[in-house]
Design a protein around this motif. Structure first.
Motif, PDB file in Angstrom:
ATOM      1  N   ASN A 182      30.554  24.487  44.024  1.00 40.40           N
ATOM      2  CA  ASN A 182      29.588  25.488  43.950  1.00 40.40           C
ATOM      3  C   ASN A 182      30.027  26.931  44.952  1.00 40.40           C
ATOM      4  O   ASN A 182      29.761  28.005  44.421  1.00 40.40           O
ATOM      5  CB  ASN A 182      28.374  25.169  44.644  1.00 40.40           C
ATOM      6  N   ARG A 183      30.887  26.563  45.783  1.00 41.56           N
ATOM      7  CA  ARG A 183      31.339  27.518  46.871  1.00 41.56           C
ATOM      8  C   ARG A 183      32.321  28.398  46.067  1.00 41.56           C
ATOM      9  O   ARG A 183      32.516  29.444  46.312  1.00 41.56           O
ATOM     10  CB  ARG A 183      31.783  26.818  48.295  1.00 41.56           C
ATOM     11  N   GLY A 184      33.229  27.578  45.434  1.00 37.23           N
ATOM     12  CA  GLY A 184      34.492  28.264  44.884  1.00 37.23           C
ATOM     13  C   GLY A 184      34.007  28.955  43.607  1.00 37.23           C
ATOM     14  O   GLY A 184      34.530  30.052  43.484  1.00 37.23           O
ATOM     15  N   GLY A 185      33.057  28.415  43.000  1.00 39.02           N
ATOM     16  CA  GLY A 185      32.418  29.091  41.921  1.00 39.02           C
ATOM     17  C   GLY A 185      31.837  30.678  42.103  1.00 39.02           C
ATOM     18  O   GLY A 185      32.182  31.603  41.459  1.00 39.02           O
ATOM     19  N   ALA A 186      31.094  30.625  43.236  1.00 37.50           N
ATOM     20  CA  ALA A 186      30.479  31.662  43.975  1.00 37.50           C
ATOM     21  C   ALA A 186      31.536  32.520  44.274  1.00 37.50           C
ATOM     22  O   ALA A 186      31.383  33.992  44.188  1.00 37.50           O
ATOM     23  CB  ALA A 186      29.570  31.409  44.871  1.00 37.50           C
ATOM     24  N   ARG A 187      32.552  32.211  44.986  1.00 39.79           N
ATOM     25  CA  ARG A 187      33.828  32.980  45.408  1.00 39.79           C
ATOM     26  C   ARG A 187      34.238  33.800  44.186  1.00 39.79           C
ATOM     27  O   ARG A 187      34.565  35.041  44.023  1.00 39.79           O
ATOM     28  CB  ARG A 187      34.998  32.282  46.189  1.00 39.79           C
ATOM     29  N   ALA A 188      34.396  32.945  43.044  1.00 38.34           N
ATOM     30  CA  ALA A 188      35.109  33.474  41.722  1.00 38.34           C
ATOM     31  C   ALA A 188      34.200  34.626  41.132  1.00 38.34           C
ATOM     32  O   ALA A 188      34.688  35.757  40.809  1.00 38.34           O
ATOM     33  CB  ALA A 188      35.352  32.477  40.722  1.00 38.34           C
ATOM     34  N   ALA A 189      32.720  34.253  41.175  1.00 35.03           N
ATOM     35  CA  ALA A 189      32.173  35.336  40.789  1.00 35.03           C
ATOM     36  C   ALA A 189      32.075  36.897  41.507  1.00 35.03           C
ATOM     37  O   ALA A 189      32.252  37.836  40.896  1.00 35.03           O
ATOM     38  CB  ALA A 189      30.589  34.805  40.843  1.00 35.03           C
ATOM     39  N   VAL A 190      32.027  36.722  42.777  1.00 36.02           N
ATOM     40  CA  VAL A 190      32.028  37.850  43.582  1.00 36.02           C
ATOM     41  C   VAL A 190      33.522  38.461  43.436  1.00 36.02           C
ATOM     42  O   VAL A 190      33.460  39.760  43.676  1.00 36.02           O
ATOM     43  CB  VAL A 190      31.725  37.602  45.022  1.00 36.02           C
ATOM     44  N   ARG A 191      34.646  37.778  43.450  1.00 34.28           N
ATOM     45  CA  ARG A 191      35.797  38.285  43.201  1.00 34.28           C
ATOM     46  C   ARG A 191      35.961  39.245  41.874  1.00 34.28           C
ATOM     47  O   ARG A 191      36.382  40.238  41.926  1.00 34.28           O
ATOM     48  CB  ARG A 191      36.800  37.278  43.509  1.00 34.28           C
ATOM     49  N   HIS A 192      35.418  38.673  40.970  1.00 34.26           N
ATOM     50  CA  HIS A 192      35.536  39.047  39.499  1.00 34.26           C
ATOM     51  C   HIS A 192      34.696  40.594  39.616  1.00 34.26           C
ATOM     52  O   HIS A 192      35.051  41.529  39.054  1.00 34.26           O
ATOM     53  CB  HIS A 192      34.653  38.397  38.429  1.00 34.26           C
ATOM     54  N   LEU A 193      33.491  40.662  40.455  1.00 32.12           N
ATOM     55  CA  LEU A 193      32.714  41.849  40.400  1.00 32.12           C
ATOM     56  C   LEU A 193      33.486  42.978  41.306  1.00 32.12           C
ATOM     57  O   LEU A 193      33.563  44.060  41.233  1.00 32.12           O
ATOM     58  CB  LEU A 193      31.228  41.476  41.154  1.00 32.12           C
ATOM     59  N   THR A 194      34.119  42.489  42.462  1.00 28.97           N
ATOM     60  CA  THR A 194      35.044  43.419  43.123  1.00 28.97           C
ATOM     61  C   THR A 194      36.187  43.830  42.427  1.00 28.97           C
ATOM     62  O   THR A 194      36.630  44.956  42.582  1.00 28.97           O
ATOM     63  CB  THR A 194      35.637  42.393  44.368  1.00 28.97           C
ATOM     64  N   GLU A 195      36.867  42.917  41.539  1.00 33.27           N
ATOM     65  CA  GLU A 195      37.856  43.574  40.549  1.00 33.27           C
ATOM     66  C   GLU A 195      37.398  44.580  39.619  1.00 33.27           C
ATOM     67  O   GLU A 195      38.260  45.365  39.231  1.00 33.27           O
ATOM     68  CB  GLU A 195      38.437  42.323  40.076  1.00 33.27           C
ATOM     69  N   LEU A 196      36.228  44.675  39.416  1.00 29.23           N
ATOM     70  CA  LEU A 196      35.667  45.545  38.364  1.00 29.23           C
ATOM     71  C   LEU A 196      35.339  46.718  39.245  1.00 29.23           C
ATOM     72  O   LEU A 196      34.691  47.762  38.727  1.00 29.23           O
ATOM     73  CB  LEU A 196      34.217  45.047  37.831  1.00 29.23           C
ATOM     74  N   GLY A 197      35.442  46.876  40.738  1.00 32.41           N
ATOM     75  CA  GLY A 197      35.488  48.126  41.518  1.00 32.41           C
ATOM     76  C   GLY A 197      34.178  48.321  42.103  1.00 32.41           C
ATOM     77  O   GLY A 197      33.631  49.215  42.454  1.00 32.41           O
ATOM     78  N   ARG A 198      32.948  47.000  41.712  1.00 30.55           N
ATOM     79  CA  ARG A 198      31.850  47.235  42.440  1.00 30.55           C
ATOM     80  C   ARG A 198      32.067  46.928  43.978  1.00 30.55           C
ATOM     81  O   ARG A 198      32.809  46.301  44.649  1.00 30.55           O
ATOM     82  CB  ARG A 198      31.023  46.220  42.054  1.00 30.55           C
TER      83      ARG A 198
END
Lengths: 359, 359
Positions: free
Chosen positions: A174-190
């Motif tokens: 769960n923790r790793g998955g959440a990190r990946a989700a937020v990292r993806h959003l950051t990479e989109l420039g959010r």
């Protein structure tokens, strides 16, 4: 009620076969050392009379019922409303059926029924139990421990190490998955990424919040709103977030149902997804994530496989007569291991980000 | 699996209380005739040791488990996909919980698992069974009869009178409801009224077809298409009907899910509902009938009440130790009565037409 013909007894079988009760009992229970000619006579009498051995009596000998209880620590209304449970039960059902074990689902109206569930578990009706959706401070794990039935938990139990000694669980990362989700959003420039949590008395929700915090670029507490894994909770939290932080540009929702609720409110408020606000969910339940408008980018966990694995670990343990041993054919990528010493032993399945249109 | 402290035994309780095993056993099982001072000693020892009586052993004395099995004669995937079962289980769960009985749902992958279900029922783990969604030629009723557990059926069993002797069931007035649906369409001036059936190996579907035929103005066989109580079945049947009878002006669908599928196809083919084609369903499941476009006119049956009543009849019968007796507080409008002689005894709940926009 069905009126029934009197059920043939052990005595009737013995009389028909011309042998003693003890001999019938030994044959029926598969004991060794009975002459083949006698076995044959008993078998014929059993067939002719349609004798069904009393399993309560038989299990005093074999100590196996070939039945496994499943307990979902939620009211039955939630069990049937949330496709998560149907998926997990599907995996469990397939695995148990493959081993000719009966799935015994114990439904409740709420937490006040857990003592009754524990009584049934203690009553010698099942060989073991699969228990999921535990909440902190739920008396169920303690009651189950008292009941003395081998148990595998779905999701990391939240109690402390001492109490959890020897517990086996299956979980997702769960923790790793959440990190990946937020990292993806950051990479989109959010940069203003909000989070709608699940019920924080469940470790899955707490771990996803922790992963969000690991990766979150903005520690503004107003960007976190509390949800409850339901669409209605997602709607409430999304309204709250938009009121508190009208400039937010992304949302990581703790599960897909929450994200579906959030998407409805964003549309209602005229925010375009993903242009104005990007949204990521968690679960990848196809009947949810593929049906939202737009289709949902989400963190995939293999819910059905979790159920299957819980059943496999329990049955494997029963066969070995061992408690607390995690081994055998784990799926690729699964991490396993007991915390050193007293902690519960877990198998943690990997999660992966699935990209669709919402982020 | 959870590592467990050794469970305190009856012997340990006897030793702690300073009484015989037999005395402990009599106290634990609530037998009369034990001196109050001894009862008190045993109770104290039970509490101090946290002794949980073995229910398998106890039930040999009391003959009650306070547990009722529910068997749905469908694969678990259907059980979780069709809200009908969730509603019926809700009624059952509420009633059993009110009487502190555990609901034990026995799930299967398919009909080939029914022998295992019967084995569990015969094994002395439950006091009785509630069985629904039976199909013709299903071996389950016969297996249950052999298992010898008191049973109430949901829906009129389809087997012949002799085999059904003493069976008790709860049903809706399927035939009367279907007649009312078709009569309503006739009163709207419709003359080419089609019917999409359910699976005709279930009496509910067969009875609705019979009601349609009772009231149907046009006996054209091309106006009847076979469905299976699912939206996908409704879509298939609706396409077939439009190809065979492009001039049809009304459809009576055997249930709401079927009607939802039919509505989708009608929209896809550019038919306006109700202007070109009027549609009536059956069930009045709100999460279906209120969500369709347009909202569905349908025949209402009280599914949750059916479940509640099944549970009430079973528990009432268990209390009286009687098999096959139907009495007590039946809901208003319910008809009850055994066919003279050998037939199964049933309680039939009324149905009512609910008008919305589709007809």
């Amino acid at each position: 009620m069905t009126e029934t013909a009197p059920r043939p007894t052990l005595e009737a079988v013995a009389a028909r076969a011309g042998v003693s009760r003890a001999t019938v009992s030994r044959v029926v229970n598969g004991a060794a050392g009975v002459r083949e000619s006698l076995v044959e006579k008993v078998r014929r009498a059993v067939e002719e009379l349609g004798y069904v051995p009393n399993q309560a009596a038989r299990s005093l000998v074999t100590r196996r019922h070939d039945a496994v209880a499943v307990v979902v620590a939620e009211p039955e209304t939630r069990v049937f409303a949330d496709p998560y449970f149907a998926l997990q039960l599907r995996g469990i059902s397939k695995e148990l059926t493959a081993h000719d074990n009966q799935l015994v689902l114990l439904l409740t109206e709420g937490r006040e029924d857990h003592a009754r569930v524990a009584r049934y578990l203690a009553g010698g009706h099942v060989d073991g139990a699969l228990v999921f959706s535990l909440h902190l401070h739920d008396p169920l794990p303690g009651l189950i421990r008292q009941a003395g039935v081998p148990t595998v938990f779905g999701g990391r139990p939240g109690w402390d190490d001492t109490a959890g000694a020897g517990a086996v669980y299956v979980d997702s990362d769960n923790r790793g998955g959440a990190r990946a989700a937020v990292r993806h959003l950051t990479e989109l420039g959010r940069t203003r990424i909000a989070h709608i949590t699940g019920p924080l008395d469940q470790t899955s929700a707490a771990d996803r919040l922790a992963g969000y915090r690991d990766a979150g670029p903005d520690p503004d507490p107003a960007l976190v709103a509390r949800g409850d894994f339901t669409p209605a909770g997602g709607e409430r939290a999304m309204r709250e977030l938009l009121d508190q932080c009208p400039r937010l540009d992304a949302v990581f929702a703790a599960n897909d149902l929450t994200a579906a609720g959030a998407l409805r409110v964003l549309r209602e408020r005229g925010r375009r997804v993903p242009d104005d606000v990007a949204v990521v969910g968690f679960d990848d339940m196809l009947q949810v994530a593929e049906q939202t408008d737009p289709p949902l980018t989400t963190v995939r966990q293999d819910i059905e496989e979790m159920g299957r694995l819980m059943a496999r670990l329990l049955l494997g343990g029963l066969d070995r007569g061992a408690a607390g041993e995690v081994s055998g054919d784990l799926p690729a990528g699964a991490a396993s291991g007991a915390a050193a010493g007293a902690g519960p032993a877990g198998v943690v399945l990997p999660t992966t980000l699935v990209r669709r249109a919402s982020a």
